[in-house]
Design a protein around this motif. Structure first.
Motif, PDB file in Angstrom:
ATOM      1  N   SER A   1      49.632  24.557 -53.707  1.00 55.10           N
ATOM      2  CA  SER A   1      48.849  25.682 -54.278  1.00 55.10           C
ATOM      3  C   SER A   1      48.299  26.552 -52.867  1.00 55.10           C
ATOM      4  N   SER A   2      48.094  27.541 -53.122  1.00 56.36           N
ATOM      5  CA  SER A   2      47.445  28.580 -51.954  1.00 56.36           C
ATOM      6  C   SER A   2      46.304  28.078 -51.193  1.00 56.36           C
ATOM      7  N   ASP A   3      45.342  27.615 -52.012  1.00 58.78           N
ATOM      8  CA  ASP A   3      43.856  27.312 -51.234  1.00 58.78           C
ATOM      9  C   ASP A   3      44.229  26.070 -50.416  1.00 58.78           C
ATOM     10  N   LYS A   4      45.395  25.358 -50.593  1.00 54.48           N
ATOM     11  CA  LYS A   4      45.437  24.155 -49.561  1.00 54.48           C
ATOM     12  C   LYS A   4      46.480  24.274 -48.513  1.00 54.48           C
ATOM     13  N   LEU A   5      46.803  25.571 -48.308  1.00 56.11           N
ATOM     14  CA  LEU A   5      47.849  25.821 -47.323  1.00 56.11           C
ATOM     15  C   LEU A   5      47.344  26.308 -46.156  1.00 56.11           C
ATOM     16  N   LEU A   6      48.188  26.003 -44.861  1.00 56.16           N
ATOM     17  CA  LEU A   6      47.772  26.527 -43.511  1.00 56.16           C
ATOM     18  C   LEU A   6      47.647  28.070 -43.636  1.00 56.16           C
ATOM     19  N   LYS A   7      46.450  28.573 -42.817  1.00 55.21           N
ATOM     20  CA  LYS A   7      46.632  30.064 -42.567  1.00 55.21           C
ATOM     21  C   LYS A   7      47.186  30.330 -41.164  1.00 55.21           C
ATOM     22  N   LEU A   8      48.348  30.784 -41.123  1.00 57.51           N
ATOM     23  CA  LEU A   8      49.101  30.849 -39.995  1.00 57.51           C
ATOM     24  C   LEU A   8      48.597  32.061 -39.112  1.00 57.51           C
ATOM     25  N   ASP A   9      47.969  32.320 -37.912  1.00 57.83           N
ATOM     26  CA  ASP A   9      47.846  33.358 -37.197  1.00 57.83           C
ATOM     27  C   ASP A   9      49.268  33.873 -36.608  1.00 57.83           C
ATOM     28  N   THR A  10      49.805  34.875 -36.796  1.00 59.43           N
ATOM     29  CA  THR A  10      50.844  35.276 -36.268  1.00 59.43           C
ATOM     30  C   THR A  10      50.918  36.269 -35.314  1.00 59.43           C
ATOM     31  N   GLU A  11      49.366  36.673 -34.914  1.00 59.67           N
ATOM     32  CA  GLU A  11      49.196  37.591 -33.721  1.00 59.67           C
ATOM     33  C   GLU A  11      48.759  37.008 -32.504  1.00 59.67           C
ATOM     34  N   ASN A  12      48.374  35.626 -32.500  1.00 60.12           N
ATOM     35  CA  ASN A  12      47.880  35.091 -31.450  1.00 60.12           C
ATOM     36  C   ASN A  12      48.395  33.647 -31.259  1.00 60.12           C
ATOM     37  N   ASP A  13      49.137  33.338 -30.236  1.00 56.74           N
ATOM     38  CA  ASP A  13      49.980  32.065 -30.215  1.00 56.74           C
ATOM     39  C   ASP A  13      48.901  30.767 -29.907  1.00 56.74           C
ATOM     40  N   GLU A  14      47.967  31.140 -28.985  1.00 52.52           N
ATOM     41  CA  GLU A  14      47.040  30.006 -28.813  1.00 52.52           C
ATOM     42  C   GLU A  14      46.041  29.731 -30.026  1.00 52.52           C
TER      43      GLU A  14
ATOM     44  N   ILE B   1      57.039  25.934 -23.986  1.00 55.38           N
ATOM     45  CA  ILE B   1      57.674  26.772 -24.920  1.00 55.38           C
ATOM     46  C   ILE B   1      57.471  28.168 -24.596  1.00 55.38           C
ATOM     47  N   ARG B   2      58.516  29.143 -25.151  1.00 59.28           N
ATOM     48  CA  ARG B   2      58.310  30.577 -24.831  1.00 59.28           C
ATOM     49  C   ARG B   2      57.184  31.145 -25.961  1.00 59.28           C
ATOM     50  N   PRO B   3      56.781  32.071 -25.530  1.00 62.62           N
ATOM     51  CA  PRO B   3      55.705  32.676 -26.728  1.00 62.62           C
ATOM     52  C   PRO B   3      56.401  33.180 -27.796  1.00 62.62           C
ATOM     53  N   SER B   4      55.821  33.427 -28.929  1.00 63.41           N
ATOM     54  CA  SER B   4      56.524  33.993 -30.283  1.00 63.41           C
ATOM     55  C   SER B   4      57.339  35.407 -29.632  1.00 63.41           C
ATOM     56  N   ASN B   5      56.673  36.035 -29.095  1.00 60.87           N
ATOM     57  CA  ASN B   5      57.136  37.377 -28.909  1.00 60.87           C
ATOM     58  C   ASN B   5      58.506  37.635 -28.081  1.00 60.87           C
ATOM     59  N   GLU B   6      58.838  36.249 -27.496  1.00 62.24           N
ATOM     60  CA  GLU B   6      59.982  36.192 -26.814  1.00 62.24           C
ATOM     61  C   GLU B   6      60.920  35.371 -27.672  1.00 62.24           C
ATOM     62  N   MET B   7      60.710  34.888 -28.932  1.00 54.24           N
ATOM     63  CA  MET B   7      61.607  34.542 -29.709  1.00 54.24           C
ATOM     64  C   MET B   7      62.120  35.304 -30.736  1.00 54.24           C
ATOM     65  N   LEU B   8      63.299  34.967 -31.592  1.00 58.13           N
ATOM     66  CA  LEU B   8      63.726  36.123 -32.242  1.00 58.13           C
ATOM     67  C   LEU B   8      62.654  36.415 -33.545  1.00 58.13           C
ATOM     68  N   ASN B   9      62.035  35.265 -34.090  1.00 59.38           N
ATOM     69  CA  ASN B   9      61.021  35.701 -34.846  1.00 59.38           C
ATOM     70  C   ASN B   9      60.012  34.495 -35.124  1.00 59.38           C
ATOM     71  N   PHE B  10      58.980  34.679 -35.649  1.00 60.33           N
ATOM     72  CA  PHE B  10      57.765  33.742 -35.799  1.00 60.33           C
ATOM     73  C   PHE B  10      58.282  32.375 -36.453  1.00 60.33           C
ATOM     74  N   SER B  11      59.335  32.435 -37.290  1.00 56.94           N
ATOM     75  CA  SER B  11      59.750  31.069 -37.907  1.00 56.94           C
ATOM     76  C   SER B  11      60.212  30.108 -36.815  1.00 56.94           C
ATOM     77  N   TYR B  12      60.995  31.020 -35.783  1.00 57.32           N
ATOM     78  CA  TYR B  12      61.652  30.167 -34.811  1.00 57.32           C
ATOM     79  C   TYR B  12      60.501  29.441 -34.033  1.00 57.32           C
ATOM     80  N   PHE B  13      59.333  30.298 -33.697  1.00 58.61           N
ATOM     81  CA  PHE B  13      58.423  29.955 -32.938  1.00 58.61           C
ATOM     82  C   PHE B  13      57.728  28.578 -33.565  1.00 58.61           C
ATOM     83  N   TYR B  14      57.442  28.880 -35.107  1.00 57.93           N
ATOM     84  CA  TYR B  14      56.976  27.660 -35.736  1.00 57.93           C
ATOM     85  C   TYR B  14      57.480  26.493 -35.648  1.00 57.93           C
ATOM     86  N   GLU B  15      58.945  26.494 -35.871  1.00 58.75           N
ATOM     87  CA  GLU B  15      59.688  25.267 -35.952  1.00 58.75           C
ATOM     88  C   GLU B  15      59.792  24.522 -34.652  1.00 58.75           C
ATOM     89  N   THR B  16      60.031  25.339 -33.570  1.00 56.67           N
ATOM     90  CA  THR B  16      59.941  24.929 -32.131  1.00 56.67           C
ATOM     91  C   THR B  16      58.586  24.290 -31.823  1.00 56.67           C
TER      92      THR B  16
END
Length: 360
Positions: free
Chosen positions: A197-210, A245-260
């Motif tokens: 359920s949504s209240d138990k999921l991680l909140k991903l910051d897709t704008e700031n890799d650190e 690792i490459r920063p997320s903006n140097e990958m095809l998309n954020f999903s690639y960044f997450y799994e890597t």
């Protein structure tokens, strides 16, 4: 034996995977990997790909972990069971004799590996001499009787055995009857689907890799170093305890960044200061190396249940997982070896994923 897992975690798979288990499990795993490989999310509910589930023993009320959690999750979703509870085959005669609970015709037995440490006869005598029951579990003695534990901690032996288990939905005269109260549910248990359920999921910051990495590693007791750069291949160095690792903006998309990122973080849990997996697996051995790669990929896969389907392209990730598993399992030439390696990897990846996200 594919990999010497002696004393890594609770299971060793010292006798390999028996024929009855591999014959049942291989077609299911092969189909699952093929489905992941082509990212089938439009034909089935996304919950089919859920492996961070709360499968538990309905007789004792304890959760399954490691390879058994992975295996039972596969079976649960393959047969579309709604319930997370399972009953071992050893309890079936007693249930019928005392409560007339009986297996439904055509129910499929699910093979799992039971592993346990027990006290030797000498250890049991020491327990009796200290006015304790000789049948007490090692966990109870260690936790509640520390002085006695010091006397018996070297009087133990390891045992493991394959046996079958059945989902509670496979029984007549159980669910929806007075007998349902016999099911022992772990304290504060929530079904596998509620956990998502949504209240138990991680909140991903897709704008700031650190910030993103800080958020997902907030529960890690010990963290590796992260080095961003235009690296050709992302990697983890056990010697330097560093992820490149490459920063997320140097990958095809954020999903690639997450799994890597999560794949490499799973690798990092094997460091001496964490799970110490790298020292217990021989990395000069090709089979051990392929097992570690399976650990990292399965650990990343298990973590997906902690993330909203709206935040990641999970179809893309499933596709990558399927290709990755198929590639590394391709080095083994028998079904039994493939199953054994996947079971060992799922055992270790479960602990690795929890070390990062849920270190209870």
């Amino acid at each position: 034996m594919v990999v010497n897992t002696k004393q890594i975690k609770e299971k060793r798979f010292s006798k390999g995977v028996p024929d009855f288990a591999s014959k049942k499990m291989y077609p299911l795993i092969e189909k699952a990997i093929d489905d992941w490989q082509i990212g089938i999310t439009d034909k089935v509910d996304n919950k089919v790909f859920s492996f961070h589930s709360n499968q538990y023993n309905a007789i004792w009320g304890n959760y399954y972990r490691g390879s058994n959690n992975f295996t039972l999750s596969l079976w649960k979703h393959h047969y579309n069971f709604d319930h997370d509870a399972w009953i071992p085959q050893t309890q079936i005669p007693k249930l019928y004799k005392e409560h007339r609970i009986i297996l439904k015709k055509g129910s499929v037995a699910i093979p799992i590996l039971f592993a346990n440490w027990k006290f030797t006869k000498e250890g049991q005598e020491i327990l009796k001499n200290n006015k304790l029951k000789p049948t007490l579990s090692i966990t109870v003695v260690k936790r509640e009787y520390p002085k006695v534990w010091e006397l018996v901690k070297n009087k133990i032996w390891f045992t493991e055995k394959w046996w079958n288990s059945f989902n509670v939905e496979c029984f007549d005269n159980l669910l929806g009857t007075e007998n349902e109260k016999l099911i022992k549910t772990p304290k504060n248990h929530e079904s596998s689907e509620i956990v998502k359920s949504s209240d138990k999921l991680l909140k991903l910051d897709t704008e700031n890799d650190e910030k993103f990495i800080d958020d997902i590693t907030i529960n890690m007791e010990s963290k590796p170093n992260i080095k961003f750069g235009l690296h050709r291949v992302s990697s983890y160095s056990p010697l330097m305890d560093t992820i490149k690792i490459r920063p997320s903006n140097e990958m095809l998309n954020f999903s690639y960044f997450y799994e890597t990122v999560v794949h490499e973080l799973i690798h990092s849990t094997g460091h001496t200061n964490r799970e110490d997996r790298h020292n217990k697996l021989n990395y000069t051995n090709h089979e051990s190396r392929s097992t570690e790669e399976l650990v990292a990929e399965l650990g990343m896969f298990m973590s997906l249940d902690r993330v909203s389907d709206n935040d990641l392209d999970k179809k893309q990730i499933y596709n990558n997982v399927g290709n990755y598993l198929k590639s590394w399992l391709g080095h083994d030439n028998t079904k039994a070896k493939k199953i054994e390696k996947l079971m060992i990897a799922s055992e270790l990846s479960d602990y690795a994923e929890r070390y990062i996200f849920d270190p209870k």
